[in-house]
Design a protein around this motif. Structure first.
Motif, PDB file in Angstrom:
ATOM      1  N   ARG A 275      41.820 -37.786 -27.247  1.00  0.00           N
ATOM      2  CA  ARG A 275      42.717 -37.766 -26.090  1.00  0.00           C
ATOM      3  C   ARG A 275      44.167 -38.047 -26.474  1.00  0.00           C
ATOM      4  O   ARG A 275      45.088 -37.483 -25.892  1.00  0.00           O
ATOM      5  CB  ARG A 275      42.222 -38.707 -25.001  1.00  0.00           C
ATOM      6  CG  ARG A 275      42.458 -40.185 -25.178  1.00  0.00           C
ATOM      7  CD  ARG A 275      42.038 -40.911 -23.907  1.00  0.00           C
ATOM      8  NE  ARG A 275      42.489 -42.286 -23.870  1.00  0.00           N
ATOM      9  CZ  ARG A 275      42.329 -43.071 -22.801  1.00  0.00           C
ATOM     10  NH1 ARG A 275      41.717 -42.612 -21.723  1.00  0.00           N
ATOM     11  NH2 ARG A 275      42.771 -44.314 -22.817  1.00  0.00           N
ATOM     12  N   LEU A 276      44.386 -38.903 -27.490  1.00  0.00           N
ATOM     13  CA  LEU A 276      45.763 -39.108 -27.935  1.00  0.00           C
ATOM     14  C   LEU A 276      46.274 -37.860 -28.639  1.00  0.00           C
ATOM     15  O   LEU A 276      47.430 -37.461 -28.459  1.00  0.00           O
ATOM     16  CB  LEU A 276      45.854 -40.322 -28.851  1.00  0.00           C
ATOM     17  CG  LEU A 276      47.267 -40.678 -29.341  1.00  0.00           C
ATOM     18  CD1 LEU A 276      48.213 -40.922 -28.168  1.00  0.00           C
ATOM     19  CD2 LEU A 276      47.231 -41.903 -30.254  1.00  0.00           C
ATOM     20  N   ALA A 277      45.409 -37.213 -29.423  1.00  0.00           N
ATOM     21  CA  ALA A 277      45.802 -35.961 -30.070  1.00  0.00           C
ATOM     22  C   ALA A 277      46.202 -34.929 -29.019  1.00  0.00           C
ATOM     23  O   ALA A 277      47.215 -34.227 -29.166  1.00  0.00           O
ATOM     24  CB  ALA A 277      44.657 -35.432 -30.928  1.00  0.00           C
ATOM     25  N   GLN A 278      45.430 -34.832 -27.944  1.00  0.00           N
ATOM     26  CA  GLN A 278      45.752 -33.867 -26.891  1.00  0.00           C
ATOM     27  C   GLN A 278      47.085 -34.205 -26.224  1.00  0.00           C
ATOM     28  O   GLN A 278      47.884 -33.313 -25.914  1.00  0.00           O
ATOM     29  CB  GLN A 278      44.643 -33.817 -25.846  1.00  0.00           C
ATOM     30  CG  GLN A 278      44.882 -32.772 -24.769  1.00  0.00           C
ATOM     31  CD  GLN A 278      43.710 -32.635 -23.816  1.00  0.00           C
ATOM     32  OE1 GLN A 278      42.609 -33.081 -24.121  1.00  0.00           O
ATOM     33  NE2 GLN A 278      43.937 -32.033 -22.672  1.00  0.00           N
ATOM     34  N   ALA A 279      47.328 -35.497 -26.008  1.00  0.00           N
ATOM     35  CA  ALA A 279      48.600 -35.909 -25.404  1.00  0.00           C
ATOM     36  C   ALA A 279      49.774 -35.510 -26.292  1.00  0.00           C
ATOM     37  O   ALA A 279      50.833 -35.101 -25.796  1.00  0.00           O
ATOM     38  CB  ALA A 279      48.600 -37.420 -25.165  1.00  0.00           C
ATOM     39  N   ILE A 280      49.594 -35.586 -27.612  1.00  0.00           N
ATOM     40  CA  ILE A 280      50.667 -35.218 -28.529  1.00  0.00           C
ATOM     41  C   ILE A 280      50.783 -33.702 -28.647  1.00  0.00           C
ATOM     42  O   ILE A 280      51.893 -33.168 -28.789  1.00  0.00           O
ATOM     43  CB  ILE A 280      50.440 -35.875 -29.905  1.00  0.00           C
ATOM     44  CG1 ILE A 280      50.483 -37.395 -29.764  1.00  0.00           C
ATOM     45  CG2 ILE A 280      51.470 -35.396 -30.927  1.00  0.00           C
ATOM     46  CD1 ILE A 280      51.733 -37.937 -29.090  1.00  0.00           C
ATOM     47  N   ILE A 281      49.681 -32.969 -28.570  1.00  0.00           N
ATOM     48  CA  ILE A 281      49.764 -31.509 -28.559  1.00  0.00           C
ATOM     49  C   ILE A 281      50.585 -31.053 -27.347  1.00  0.00           C
ATOM     50  O   ILE A 281      51.385 -30.123 -27.427  1.00  0.00           O
ATOM     51  CB  ILE A 281      48.356 -30.879 -28.536  1.00  0.00           C
ATOM     52  CG1 ILE A 281      47.581 -31.251 -29.806  1.00  0.00           C
ATOM     53  CG2 ILE A 281      48.439 -29.358 -28.422  1.00  0.00           C
ATOM     54  CD1 ILE A 281      46.098 -30.960 -29.721  1.00  0.00           C
ATOM     55  N   ARG A 282      50.405 -31.735 -26.231  1.00  0.00           N
ATOM     56  CA  ARG A 282      51.196 -31.424 -25.038  1.00  0.00           C
ATOM     57  C   ARG A 282      52.653 -31.842 -25.201  1.00  0.00           C
ATOM     58  O   ARG A 282      53.563 -31.223 -24.631  1.00  0.00           O
ATOM     59  CB  ARG A 282      50.638 -32.194 -23.827  1.00  0.00           C
ATOM     60  CG  ARG A 282      49.428 -31.629 -23.177  1.00  0.00           C
ATOM     61  CD  ARG A 282      49.183 -32.430 -21.910  1.00  0.00           C
ATOM     62  NE  ARG A 282      47.935 -32.093 -21.264  1.00  0.00           N
ATOM     63  CZ  ARG A 282      47.506 -32.703 -20.153  1.00  0.00           C
ATOM     64  NH1 ARG A 282      48.231 -33.662 -19.607  1.00  0.00           N
ATOM     65  NH2 ARG A 282      46.361 -32.356 -19.610  1.00  0.00           N
ATOM     66  N   ASN A 283      52.875 -32.940 -25.924  1.00  0.00           N
ATOM     67  CA  ASN A 283      54.206 -33.526 -26.057  1.00  0.00           C
ATOM     68  C   ASN A 283      54.531 -33.728 -27.536  1.00  0.00           C
ATOM     69  O   ASN A 283      54.592 -34.863 -28.022  1.00  0.00           O
ATOM     70  CB  ASN A 283      54.264 -34.883 -25.332  1.00  0.00           C
ATOM     71  CG  ASN A 283      53.909 -34.797 -23.869  1.00  0.00           C
ATOM     72  OD1 ASN A 283      54.771 -34.540 -23.035  1.00  0.00           O
ATOM     73  ND2 ASN A 283      52.642 -35.020 -23.538  1.00  0.00           N
ATOM     74  N   PRO A 284      54.727 -32.639 -28.295  1.00  0.00           N
ATOM     75  CA  PRO A 284      54.854 -32.755 -29.751  1.00  0.00           C
ATOM     76  C   PRO A 284      56.091 -33.511 -30.214  1.00  0.00           C
ATOM     77  O   PRO A 284      56.168 -33.906 -31.374  1.00  0.00           O
ATOM     78  CB  PRO A 284      54.881 -31.300 -30.219  1.00  0.00           C
ATOM     79  CG  PRO A 284      55.333 -30.513 -29.037  1.00  0.00           C
ATOM     80  CD  PRO A 284      54.775 -31.230 -27.846  1.00  0.00           C
ATOM     81  N   GLY A 285      57.038 -33.739 -29.324  1.00  0.00           N
ATOM     82  CA  GLY A 285      58.213 -34.526 -29.684  1.00  0.00           C
ATOM     83  C   GLY A 285      57.975 -36.019 -29.610  1.00  0.00           C
ATOM     84  O   GLY A 285      58.849 -36.814 -29.989  1.00  0.00           O
ATOM     85  N   GLN A 286      56.806 -36.428 -29.124  1.00  0.00           N
ATOM     86  CA  GLN A 286      56.443 -37.839 -29.039  1.00  0.00           C
ATOM     87  C   GLN A 286      55.594 -38.235 -30.239  1.00  0.00           C
ATOM     88  O   GLN A 286      54.848 -37.426 -30.784  1.00  0.00           O
ATOM     89  CB  GLN A 286      55.645 -38.104 -27.755  1.00  0.00           C
ATOM     90  CG  GLN A 286      56.358 -37.740 -26.467  1.00  0.00           C
ATOM     91  CD  GLN A 286      57.395 -38.761 -26.069  1.00  0.00           C
ATOM     92  OE1 GLN A 286      57.175 -39.961 -26.164  1.00  0.00           O
ATOM     93  NE2 GLN A 286      58.539 -38.294 -25.596  1.00  0.00           N
TER      94      GLN A 286
END
Length: 288
Positions: free
Chosen positions: A198-209
């Motif tokens: 789920r953290l990986a998915q959050a970063i895929i959505r927000n790659p600048g984070q």
């Protein structure tokens, strides 16, 4: 980060289940170099003889249980000056008596529970504004959060989801956090509850984070809003999406799984350091 908004205070972001000196978790089994109550002791490493700590239990469904645990834990490390604020409504979050207590505290600790409750009840209120103002202006002030209290600290928080092994676009819900920390998304109980996806998915959505996954009894101490040191007995997982080359996240339908290529991961432990702005990593020198 705008240099005019560099916070003077500190953040202590805890992955949950921090040792409270009760022997509830055999952390020495997980790490032979376990240090008893290492993380909570950071909250009283103040120059003040009797630092005031306010514990906010808004996120918890069992505030009295949280109160008992933290009261006993802080007593064990010599801190008796602890208050508890179980703010459960917007009306209470607008009450000047709570604002006054925040202004007199040296540390505010958000307990675990449901981060959505913290964001929706406290967000935009005088209590939240007082915490944020003091964090940015007072070099002796620390804001701490454990579990849900940690997840809510950034501008973008994971609200819920990550329940499947495959990554589904409709499964993950994110929202606005308290805005105390820029440039990253936090997840907690990271290894124990299998939250890499789920953290990986959050970063895929927000790659600048920068994705920061915290193990239990593990924390990061943040100074100047971006200088980070790892603490505790577990692992800090950094997920970096800046070099992603292929992903279908923009095309996938709700019932389709997400793929990604070239997602980078770093594994850090106690005394490792990193910079949220520059992504520079620094590792402790081996002892001779």
């Amino acid at each position: 980060m705008n240099r005019q908004t560099i916070p003077k205070g500190k953040l202590l972001i805890i992955g949950g289940a921090e040792d409270k000196g009760k022997g509830e978790v055999d952390m020495a089994y997980h790490n032979p170099k376990f240090v008893e109550m290492e993380i909570l002791k950071k909250l009283i490493s103040s120059k003040s003889e009797n630092p005031r700590i306010e514990v906010i239990t808004t996120a918890s469904n069992e505030p009295q249980k949280q109160k008992k645990r933290y009261k006993e834990a802080f007593q064990k490390i010599g801190c008796e000056n602890v208050g508890f604020m179980n703010i459960q409504t917007k009306t209470e979050a607008n009450d000047e008596k709570f604002v006054d207590r925040i202004n007199k505290a040296e540390t505010v600790l958000f307990s675990g529970g449901d981060q959505f409750k913290i964001a929706t009840i406290l967000g935009g209120t005088p209590v939240a504004n007082a915490i944020k103002d003091k964090y940015f202006l007072d070099k002796n002030f620390t804001v701490a959060g454990t579990s849900a209290g940690a997840a809510v600290a950034p501008e973008v928080m994971i609200q819920s989801g990550g329940t499947y092994e495959a990554l589904f676009e409709s499964d993950l819900k994110t929202g606005g956090g308290l805005g105390l920390l820029e440039g990253c998304i936090i997840d907690t109980h990271f290894l124990k509850r299998g939250r890499f996806g789920r953290l990986a998915q959050a970063i895929i959505r927000n790659p600048g984070q920068m994705g920061i996954g915290l193990g239990e009894d593990t924390a990061i101490l943040v100074k100047k809003g971006h200088e980070v040191k790892c603490l505790g007995s577990g692992m800090v997982v950094i997920i970096d999406g800046r070099e992603i080359t292929h992903t279908n996240i923009n095309e996938v339908k709700d019932d389709g799984a997400i793929y990604v290529d070239n997602l980078r991961v770093h594994l850090l432990v106690r005394d490792c350091k990193f910079d949220i702005e520059t992504y520079e990593l620094e590792y402790p020198k081996p002892r001779s």
